[in-house]
Design an enzyme around this catalytic site. Structure first.
Site, PDB file in Angstrom:
ATOM      1  N   LYS A 104      31.314  30.943  28.076  1.00  0.00           N
ATOM      2  CA  LYS A 104      31.616  30.816  29.499  1.00  0.00           C
ATOM      3  C   LYS A 104      30.598  31.647  30.274  1.00  0.00           C
ATOM      4  CE  LYS A 104      35.957  28.997  29.132  1.00  0.00           C
ATOM      5  NZ  LYS A 104      35.986  27.552  29.356  1.00  0.00           N
ATOM      6  N   LYS A 148      25.567  24.817  33.069  1.00  0.00           N
ATOM      7  CA  LYS A 148      26.457  23.964  32.287  1.00  0.00           C
ATOM      8  C   LYS A 148      25.579  22.951  31.567  1.00  0.00           C
ATOM      9  CE  LYS A 148      30.585  21.068  32.544  1.00  0.00           C
ATOM     10  NZ  LYS A 148      31.376  21.741  31.547  1.00  0.00           N
ATOM     11  N   ASP A 186      40.784  15.373  21.513  1.00  0.00           N
ATOM     12  CA  ASP A 186      39.656  16.282  21.726  1.00  0.00           C
ATOM     13  C   ASP A 186      38.734  15.516  22.658  1.00  0.00           C
ATOM     14  OD1 ASP A 186      37.087  17.445  21.582  1.00  0.00           O
ATOM     15  OD2 ASP A 186      37.643  18.440  19.721  1.00  0.00           O
ATOM     16  N   HIS A 187      38.727  15.889  23.930  1.00  0.00           N
ATOM     17  CA  HIS A 187      38.059  15.010  24.889  1.00  0.00           C
ATOM     18  C   HIS A 187      36.558  14.887  24.655  1.00  0.00           C
ATOM     19  CE1 HIS A 187      37.163  18.745  27.076  1.00  0.00           C
ATOM     20  NE2 HIS A 187      36.284  18.064  27.777  1.00  0.00           N
ATOM     21  N   LYS A 210      33.303  11.409  25.060  1.00  0.00           N
ATOM     22  CA  LYS A 210      32.065  11.419  25.846  1.00  0.00           C
ATOM     23  C   LYS A 210      31.124  10.349  25.286  1.00  0.00           C
ATOM     24  CE  LYS A 210      32.461  16.314  27.002  1.00  0.00           C
ATOM     25  NZ  LYS A 210      32.469  16.542  28.436  1.00  0.00           N
ATOM     26  N   LYS A 265      44.777  20.245  22.464  1.00  0.00           N
ATOM     27  CA  LYS A 265      44.320  21.313  21.600  1.00  0.00           C
ATOM     28  C   LYS A 265      44.625  22.667  22.229  1.00  0.00           C
ATOM     29  CE  LYS A 265      40.540  22.898  22.978  1.00  0.00           C
ATOM     30  NZ  LYS A 265      40.483  23.127  24.443  1.00  0.00           N
ATOM     31  N   ASP A 305      39.564  27.901  21.491  1.00  0.00           N
ATOM     32  CA  ASP A 305      39.420  27.007  22.638  1.00  0.00           C
ATOM     33  C   ASP A 305      38.289  25.994  22.437  1.00  0.00           C
ATOM     34  OD1 ASP A 305      39.991  26.095  25.286  1.00  0.00           O
ATOM     35  OD2 ASP A 305      38.308  27.258  26.076  1.00  0.00           O
ATOM     36  N   HIS A 359      35.973  21.315  19.654  1.00  0.00           N
ATOM     37  CA  HIS A 359      34.813  20.617  20.213  1.00  0.00           C
ATOM     38  C   HIS A 359      33.537  20.810  19.387  1.00  0.00           C
ATOM     39  CE1 HIS A 359      37.450  20.002  23.499  1.00  0.00           C
ATOM     40  NE2 HIS A 359      37.184  21.088  24.189  1.00  0.00           N
ATOM     41  N   GLU A 372      28.728  26.785  29.400  1.00  0.00           N
ATOM     42  CA  GLU A 372      29.443  26.544  30.657  1.00  0.00           C
ATOM     43  C   GLU A 372      29.029  27.602  31.667  1.00  0.00           C
ATOM     44  OE1 GLU A 372      33.608  25.073  30.353  1.00  0.00           O
ATOM     45  OE2 GLU A 372      33.527  26.225  28.500  1.00  0.00           O
TER      46      GLU A 372
HETATM   47  C1  BG6 Z   1      38.361  22.433  27.320  1.00  0.00           C
HETATM   48  C2  BG6 Z   1      38.460  23.926  27.241  1.00  0.00           C
HETATM   49  O1  BG6 Z   1      38.871  21.839  26.161  1.00  0.00           O
HETATM   50  O2  BG6 Z   1      37.004  22.052  27.481  1.00  0.00           O
HETATM   51  C3  BG6 Z   1      37.865  24.572  28.464  1.00  0.00           C
HETATM   52  O3  BG6 Z   1      39.827  24.304  27.115  1.00  0.00           O
HETATM   53  C4  BG6 Z   1      36.451  24.063  28.697  1.00  0.00           C
HETATM   54  O4  BG6 Z   1      37.864  25.979  28.346  1.00  0.00           O
HETATM   55  C5  BG6 Z   1      36.409  22.549  28.673  1.00  0.00           C
HETATM   56  O5  BG6 Z   1      36.022  24.539  29.946  1.00  0.00           O
HETATM   57  C6  BG6 Z   1      34.985  22.034  28.709  1.00  0.00           C
HETATM   58  O6  BG6 Z   1      34.993  20.643  28.861  1.00  0.00           O
HETATM   59  P1  BG6 Z   1      33.816  19.884  29.581  1.00  0.00           P
HETATM   60  O7  BG6 Z   1      34.114  18.435  29.401  1.00  0.00           O
HETATM   61  O8  BG6 Z   1      33.804  20.327  30.997  1.00  0.00           O
HETATM   62  O9  BG6 Z   1      32.574  20.325  28.868  1.00  0.00           O
END
Ligand code: BG6
Length: 519
Positions: free
Chosen positions: A368, A373, A206-207, A211, A177, A264, A269, A245
């Protein structure tokens, strides 16, 4: 998992590896294949992709045989690439020499430009050699971890060089993405990709969907009879989705200045989390039913689009403190324009016009350099219609909240009201806590990327965005991007690093008589 071919079952894997992770259940590794990473010298490969392969290897879940060929500009050869990757894995995973050596033997590097025909010829030749050496059939997936402007050109070169076609096996394409930078560029990119690959071959990653807790949101609702009946406007007051974050943008200024928080985080997400929360029960748990339903959530969000001026708040972090040390503001980060207007924080209020959710606001926020976090989806239920107990202040009882915690400590929290011990009836809010680590004994579940890479190897598209989802997601956020890009903010930076974001984000909820959860 949608297996296409007969696969070896897990047993004793080479390298003295545990056959299936404790508490992860019995899983068989997928069929042999090769992964090709475009952008192998980049941050994502170091931070996520190679550590994910290592984690799969350590759980005995990597195909046998398997190889990874990295392609990128860079001075690496196989040996120096392996050394660099070893460092990343040592920093991030519980390292075992034996497992590493087994994985490292299959890691290769080809130096080349994303637009050089000669580079693709060399890549193709190397891929053939590696496949022959290791006895891997013609099963190859390409992971585009390169900067987004290269996605289109890479796919076209894969086509022109013949790499996109399998002689006797399969080809799959994984794309990072953001997919496009607005709806029209996403459509254009999609057209270029679809000219080469079918939708069934494309995995838009989209990771967040990898989760554990995100997937558990579906299991929780649809495998337990108690929750689905109250999952609607009659019982739910509102929903809060927070992706906070603590880190700044680190070394990613080049990417972030172009992208900003909406492209982003929000377009992908946060909207995926929204969909997983608000989804209707799919008929079956296959890729098509599941993805049909997530698209409908976005369609419901489009009926009455949110007003960017009224329903959204942007922010950019200034200097502050993070874990007791001073940190610079966004404009002071390396390679960031000192007058940058790129937002690093967004909060918005969305409504879904459908039978289930009419009138229930969904508040989303992400940023950010926030206080900590933390990622969670919290369902705030309505108060009881009548409270027969004497309470001094009803507001002290935050009532029934169900929170899905994605990180840290993945789990589910249920907040409810209980009687405080004592001779009189005094009410208190208390929390019941389900944590993965304690419930399943999985101290270190493989990271989200590992599960998703495994799904690609298996040919399972359930947790990947289909092109129509991407299209609707841009429709939801495009007006916000247009509004913010056409009017420069006058108050940036407007939140201190280490805080919960700009004051206007609190006001967004206060206007509705609500507040963000204290996290
Ligand atoms: C990414 C973003 O897709 O996800 C980053 O590009 C972000 O900016 C990150 O920090 C957050 O992922 P996670 O798994 O650490 O929450």
């Amino acid at each position: 998992m949608g297996a296409e071919e007969e696969r070896p079952t897990a047993g004793t894997s080479p390298g003295g590896i545990e056959a299936s992770g404790a508490g992860l259940g019995e899983i068989s590794p997928p069929a042999p294949c090769v992964m090709v990473i475009f952008g192998a010298a980049g941050d994502l490969t170091h931070r996520e992709l190679i550590p994910s392969l290592y984690e799969l290897a350590s759980k005995g879940l990597l195909p046998e045989p398997f190889a990874m060929v990295g392609y990128s500009l860079g001075d690496y050869d196989d040996e120096s690439f392996r050394d660099a990757m070893r460092k990343s894995v040592q920093e991030q995973c519980s390292f075992r020499e034996e497992t590493w050596r087994h994985l490292a033997g299959g890691l290769h590097f080809v130096a080349g430009d994303f637009k050089s025909e000669d580079g693709y010829r060399r890549l193709s030749k190397r891929l053939e050699e590696v496949r022959k050496q290791r006895g891997i059939p013609d099963n190859v997936f390409f992971h585009l971890a390169a900067p987004p402007p290269f996605f289109g050109p890479i796919v076209e070169h894969l086509d022109a060089s013949g790499l996109a076609r399998a002689e006797d096996g399969w080809r799959r394409l994984v794309i990072e993405k953001p997919f496009g930078e607005d709806r029209s560029s996403a459509r254009e990119l999609n057209g270029r990709i679809r000219a080469v690959f079918d939708e069934e071959q494309i995995y838009r990653i989209d990771h967040f969907l990898g989760k554990e807790t995100v997937q558990n949101m579906l299991v929780f609702r649809f495998a337990n009879p108690a929750f689905e009946p109250i999952w609607n406007r009659n019982y739910v007051d509102h929903v809060q989705i927070t992706v906070a974050e603590d880190l700044g943008i680190g070394t990613r200024a080049g990417f972030y200045e172009e992208t900003g928080v909406v492209r982003d985080m929000v377009q992908n997400h946060l909207l995926q989390l929204l969909c997983m929360t608000a989804i209707e029960p799919p008929v079956t748990f296959d890729a098509s039913s599941l993805r049909d339903e997530t698209v409908k959530v976005l369609q419901a969000a489009e009926v009455t689009p949110f007003d960017p001026e009224r329903d959204a708040v942007r922010g950019q972090y200034g200097a502050g403190t993070e874990e007791g040390r001073d940190v610079v503001g966004y404009r002071g980060e390396d390679d960031v324009d000192p007058g940058s207007t790129t937002p690093t924080f967004a909060a918005l209020k969305l409504t879904l016009d459908n039978w289930r959710w009419e009138g229930v606001p969904f508040y989303l926020r992400t940023g950010k350099r926030m206080k900590r976090k933390l990622t969670e989806v919290a369902i705030q239920f309505r108060p009881t219609p009548h409270l027969m107990f004497q309470v001094d202040d009803r507001d002290d009882l935050s009532g029934n909240v169900l929170a899905f915690r994605l990180q840290p400590e993945e789990g589910i929290l249920q907040q409810f009201v209980a009687k405080q011990p004592g001779p009189t009836i005094r009410l208190r809010s208390v929390t019941m806590n389900f944590g993965y680590a304690t419930a399943f004994g999985v101290e270190e579940p493989p990271r989200a990327y590992a599960w998703l890479i495994l799904d690609v190897m298996e040919g399972d598209q359930r947790l990947f965005a289909r092109s129509d989802w991407i299209d609707h997601a841009w429709s939801v956020v495009d007006p916000l991007i247009d509004c913010w890009e056409s009017s420069a903010p006058s108050d940036f930076p407007n939140y201190e690093a280490g805080s919960w974001g700009p004051a206007a984000s609190d006001e967004l909820l206060a206007r509705d008589g609500r507040s963000w959860r204290a996290l």
